[in-house]
Every structure is written in structure tokens, then in C-alpha cells.
Write an enzyme that holds these catalytic residues in place. Structure first.
Site, mmCIF file in Angstrom:
data_model
loop_
_atom_site.group_PDB
_atom_site.id
_atom_site.type_symbol
_atom_site.label_atom_id
_atom_site.label_comp_id
_atom_site.label_asym_id
_atom_site.label_seq_id
_atom_site.Cartn_x
_atom_site.Cartn_y
_atom_site.Cartn_z
ATOM 1 C CG ASP A 90 -1.897 1.093 1.296
ATOM 2 O OD1 ASP A 90 -2.752 1.151 0.406
ATOM 3 O OD2 ASP A 90 -1.823 1.916 2.233
ATOM 4 C CD GLU A 142 -2.291 2.140 -3.366
ATOM 5 O OE1 GLU A 142 -3.459 2.551 -3.496
ATOM 6 O OE2 GLU A 142 -1.638 2.267 -2.309
#
Length: 532
Positions: A207, A280
Site C-alpha cells: 500500500d 501500489e
């Protein structure tokens, strides 16, 4: 075997189709209205039958759930809302029995404000080693905030601690950013990686991989006249891709992040089975995205350029050529994605209704023909649209902070069976944690299974055909010129054609392998086809 430095076409992730599971909204095993790990495990045979190769599970760690798990209080345990470590072990084992790889989410940019480190930082006070694990700063001499950075969730990116210092949070105030210049932080995450690798996970989705490090000076962001500071690359999504310019972002994509991922690469390379990690990274150009997949770093990085492109042959073609050129420079493997838990579902982005669904299927088919791997978001195989969630039901911290928008509409629990909520989502009755629409009975898994005209059976068929060439067709793409409104390319034995225009276009020679809608000599508007 290592990762990118010894890449082989046989590495499972290079041409995999990965299905994202958002745990709260996939399957509820205990009837409390919230999805959980036993629920996911019970539905793994469905995913194997769908034809995907791997699942990526959004965070299930111990968390106060201020951002639905992306605020982690303990990276090495399961939140009771979702189950236990035993449930996680059972899920991983069952997935492997079915031939599915398991990717788990890792959140290294920030912790929960309830993490023991942050609680210790607040207690220890300014200048302490505990506080140095996060980014605390005094106000400016005039009493203003340390800089002009804004939170992705709206408002300033600084919140004042009880003793007067401010701490940085590029997301919610309950998600303080870690100080990656402190070696304790890097050491802690290496241990987290090992914890989950030892339990058998096959990879990590990282993330906010472009975060972690900020410019050391924490200088103000340079803002164009007439605009306000922003800390989210997705703010540019409403600008046509071909017109975007690089913005000043001292909080994102700093060169030091790559040292972190080279270290992580060495950790993963010590485990067998081609363990992988995918970034990401909301970077601004294909070239900056490709930097994350240089030899010795990430296996893959999400290619958000495809997701951000409008319904435009020009934009799609630019993404394809730009992506392939960029990953080619570093010998990388591209990825493609159209929806996830942070964006409006692509059925709705492309216009909604019958037109939006036709375009969504056509864009998906085009994506699946490209080299590299594809990521699907739960429920897109049913053709689910974005849900207009009532304000009183919204739970996204973005909405709570700003009173606008939010991501709840793509996170509504998916429908499995029946004619009313919760549509087989769990054994309970009534609405789950986010209410499901009253008109979803025709688009449950049960209703669409066996219906050759359904979106579900289209996905199953497309994934089955893809398996026949994905790993053998090679990575070279020859872009074809079939008109201004048409995206066309040849990859090995397969030619993919997408009509983004308003009128039918002639089809090239070839046998129809699969189409997203009816084709008969010509390709209708909003339709794609594979020819062999």
C-alpha cells in the site's frame, strides 16, 4: 530463485490473473453482517472455478477500523472482526489446495494511532527516540502548520498532539506516517515480511509504495497559482491522460524508497516458490512507475494509467504504448487493472446502465489480451455498478472528513444468491455493514451462473481462452491502425480489437475467439473481440 534479476516466463505472477478480495464485503461466515476470513475460505472454490490464478486480500490485521483495516495496530495478528491466525492459516492452505496463490496487503506508510509505537511516541514527548519513529514537527514561528501539505482524505496533513507538536498523516489523522529515515522502522517491516512468508503467503501488495520517504526538508508543496495544495496523484484523474503534466510532490515518490524495496527483494528471494510483491504506486508517468520494477526491486507495479484513462481509443492506445515502452526499459512485467476498492467501478465510470456495462466488458477483454498480469476487483465479474450509498450509511473516512464522495459505493458487499439483502452474503438476515440495493437479484452469482448472456459467464469464458495463450504469446505488442476510434493490437496468435466509437467498424481477418458482445462481420460500438 530470485525475482526480477532472474525472471523466467514460468514465474507464476508474470501472466497471472489476480482477484482482489475486500474482506468486509466478500463473504460473511458468522452472520454479523461483515465479511471475514472463514467466509473467504468458503468461497475459494468459486474463485478457482472463475479461472483466476491468485487472490489478493485487503488488510485483515488488528485494527480499530477507522479506515477499514488500512490503519494497522498489529501487523502480525488478525482483527477479531475477521477471525484468527488459525483462520488465516486455513485460508492459505485451502487456497493452495485449489491451486490459488495468496497475496496479502502490507501497509508500510503509516500505522494506526493505536499502534503501540504511536502510543509510546505520544507518551514520550518531543525529541524522544519513540517519537522519532514518526514524523513530528513544531509549528512554524508564526504558529502555522509545519507545511502546506494536504491529506488525501481532505484537510491539512498535520494534527496537533496534546503537547503542542504536530504529526504528519497523509491520510486520516488516525493514520500517522512513519519516519522511514529511522532504521527501526525498516527492521520492523522486514520481520513482518518474514512472519507472513513463514505462514506461506505467496506475495504482498504494498500500500502507498510511493510514499514512505518524504523530502527530508518537509518543504512546502509548490502549488500552481489559483489552486490549492494536494497530496493525491489521483486528483489528476479528471484531466485527459494525454494532457497531464508532472506536478510538484515532495511527499511522494522520493528516490530513497527504492532502497527499501531492494532490501525487501533480498528477503523474498530467500524463500522458495517465486514469492512476489506488487506496488501500489500512484506515480505520475509510466517511466516513474517502471522504476519500481527495476531488477532487484518489485516484481510488479500497478499500472494505474489504464484505470485512469477515459473511454477513448487515443487514451487507451497511449497507455498501451507508453506502458510497454516503459517496462521494456527495465525488463519488467506490466500489470493492468480497471477497478479496485479505491475508485468508482468501471461500469459506472464508463457511463452506467447498458452502455457502461458494454464498455466495461469491452475494456476488460482488451486488457486481458495484453502481456503481463491482470487484476480484477471482486464483483466486477458480475457487472456490479457503483452504488449510490446514502449519506447516513457512509463509513469512508474521506466522506467523514469532507462530507463529499468517498469510496463506499464500490465496497458494498457482493450478492451471492437469493432475491433480497443480504443476497447470500452470510447466514444473517437484513442488510450487511453497507446496504445492498433492492434491485440486485438478477446479478447475483446464483442468477448469473449458467446464463450464457451474463457478465459472469463472459468472464469465465474470457479467462478460459486467455489461459490458452497468456504464457506463450510473448510480450511483444504490434499496434494496428484501424481508425481513430479503434484500439487494435496483435500479440502472438491473437489480435484484439476494441471499438470506442459510435458506429460499427470492419473486422480484420481471423476467427472469433471471444467477443464482449454480438459481432457479425463488423465490430459494433462499445465492443471488443479477440481474433485468432
Amino acid at each position: 530463485m530470485g525475482l526480477n534479476d532472474q525472471m523466467s516466463p514460468q514465474e507464476w505472477w508474470r501472466h497471472a490473473v489476480t482477484y482482489q478480495v475486500y474482506p468486509r464485503s466478500f463473504a460473511d461466515g458468522n452472520g454479523d453482517g461483515v465479511g471475514d476470513l472463514p467466509g473467504i475460505t468458503s468461497r475459494l472454490p468459486y474463485l478457482a472455478d472463475l479461472g483466476v490464478d491468485a487472490i489478493w486480500i485487503s488488510p485483515f490485521y488488528t485494527s480499530p477500523q477507522a479506515d477499514h483495516g488500512y490503519d494497522v495496530a498489529d501487523y502480525c495478528d488478525i482483527d477479531p472482526l475477521f477471525g484468527s491466525l488459525d483462520d488465516a492459516d486455513a485460508l492459505i492452505a485451502r487456497a493452495h489446495e485449489l491451486g490459488l496463490k495468496v497475496i496479502v496487503d502490507l501497509v508500510p506508510n503509516h500505522t494506526s494511532s493505536e499502534h503501540e509505537w504511536f502510543q509510546a511516541a505520544l507518551a514520550a514527548g518531543p525529541g524522544s527516540p519513540e517519537r522519532d519513529r514518526y514524523i513530528f514537527r513544531d509549528a512554524k514561528p508564526d504558529g502555522s502548520l509545519p507545511n502546506n501539505w494536504m491529506s488525501v482524505f481532505g484537510g491539512p496533513a498535520w494534527t496537533q498532539a496534546p503537547d503542542g507538536q504536530y504529526y504528519l498523516h497523509l491520510f486520516d489523522s488516525s493514520q500517522p506516517d512513519l519516519n522511514w529515515r529511522n532504521p527501526e522502522v525498516g527492521d520492523m517491516f522486514v520481520e513482518v515480511l518474514r512472519f507472513w512468508l513463514d505462514r506461506g503467503v505467496d506475495g504482498f501488495r504494498v500500500d502507498v509504495a510511493h510514499g514512505l520517504f518524504k523530502e527530508e526538508s518537509l518543504r512546502d508543496q509548490v502549488v500552481e497559482a489559483g489552486k490549492t495544495a494536494s497530496s493525491d496523484a489521483r486528483d489528476a484523474a479528471d484531466v485527459p491522460m494525454v494532457e497531464r503534466t508532472v506536478r510538484d510532490e515532495p511527499m511522494w515518490d522520493q528516490p530513497e524508497v527504492h532502497d527499501v524495496y531492494r532490501r525487501w527483494h533480498e528477503v523474498l528471494a530467500k524463500y522458495d516458490g517465486d514469492r512476489m510483491f506488487v506496488a501500489e504506486a500512484w506515480t505520475q508517468t509510466p517511466e516513474s512507475m517502471a522504476a519500481y520494477i527495476r531488477p532487484g526491486e518489485f516484481s510488479q507495479a500497478f499500472n494505474f494509467a489504464w484505470l485512469l484513462a477515459g473511454w477513448s481509443a487515443e487514451e487507451f492506445a497511449a497507455v498501451i504504448t507508453g506502458t510497454m515502452d516503459a517496462v521494456g526499459l527495465v525488463g519488467g512485467s506490466p500489470t493492468w487493472v480497471l477497478s479496485n476498492h479505491d475508485v468508482v467501478r468501471h461500469v459506472t465510470r464508463y457511463g452506467g446502465g447498458a452502455v457502461g456495462l458494454a464498455r466495461a466488458k469491452a475494456a476488460t477483454l482488451t486488457m486481458l489480451a495484453l502481456p503481463g498480469s491482470a487484476y480484477l476487483y471482486q464483483g466486477e465479474e458480475l457487472g456490479l455498478p457503483e452504488v449510490d450509498v446514502a449519506d447516513e450509511d457512509r463509513q469512508d473516512p474521506f466522506f467523514i472528513r469532507t462530507g463529499e464522495g468517498g469510496r463506499d459505493g464500490c465496497r458494498v458487499p457482493i450478492p451471492w444468491s437469493g432475491t433480497a439483502a443480504p443476497y447470500g452474503f452470510g447466514p444473517g438476515t437484513g442488510q450487511p455493514w453497507l446496504p445492498q440495493p433492492a434491485d440486485w437479484a438478477p446479478i447475483t452469482v446464483e442468477a448469473e451462473t449458467g446464463d450464457d448472456s451474463s457478465t459472469l459467464e463472459f468472464y469465465r469464458a474470457a479467462l478460459a481462452v486467455r489461459r490458452t495463450f497468456a504464457a506463450t504469446a510473448g510480450d511483444d505488442v504490434e499496434v494496428l491502425d484501424l481508425g481513430a476510434d479503434v484500439v487494435a493490437f496483435r500479440r502472438g496468435p491473437v489480435t484484439a480489437v476494441l471499438n470506442c466509437g459510435a458506429t460499427p467498424v470492419p473486422l480484420p481477418e481471423g476467427r472469433v475467439l471471444i467477443a464482449s458482445g454480438p459481432v457479425d462481420g463488423t465490430l459494433p460500438a462499445d465492443t471488443a473481440v479477440w481474433l485468432g
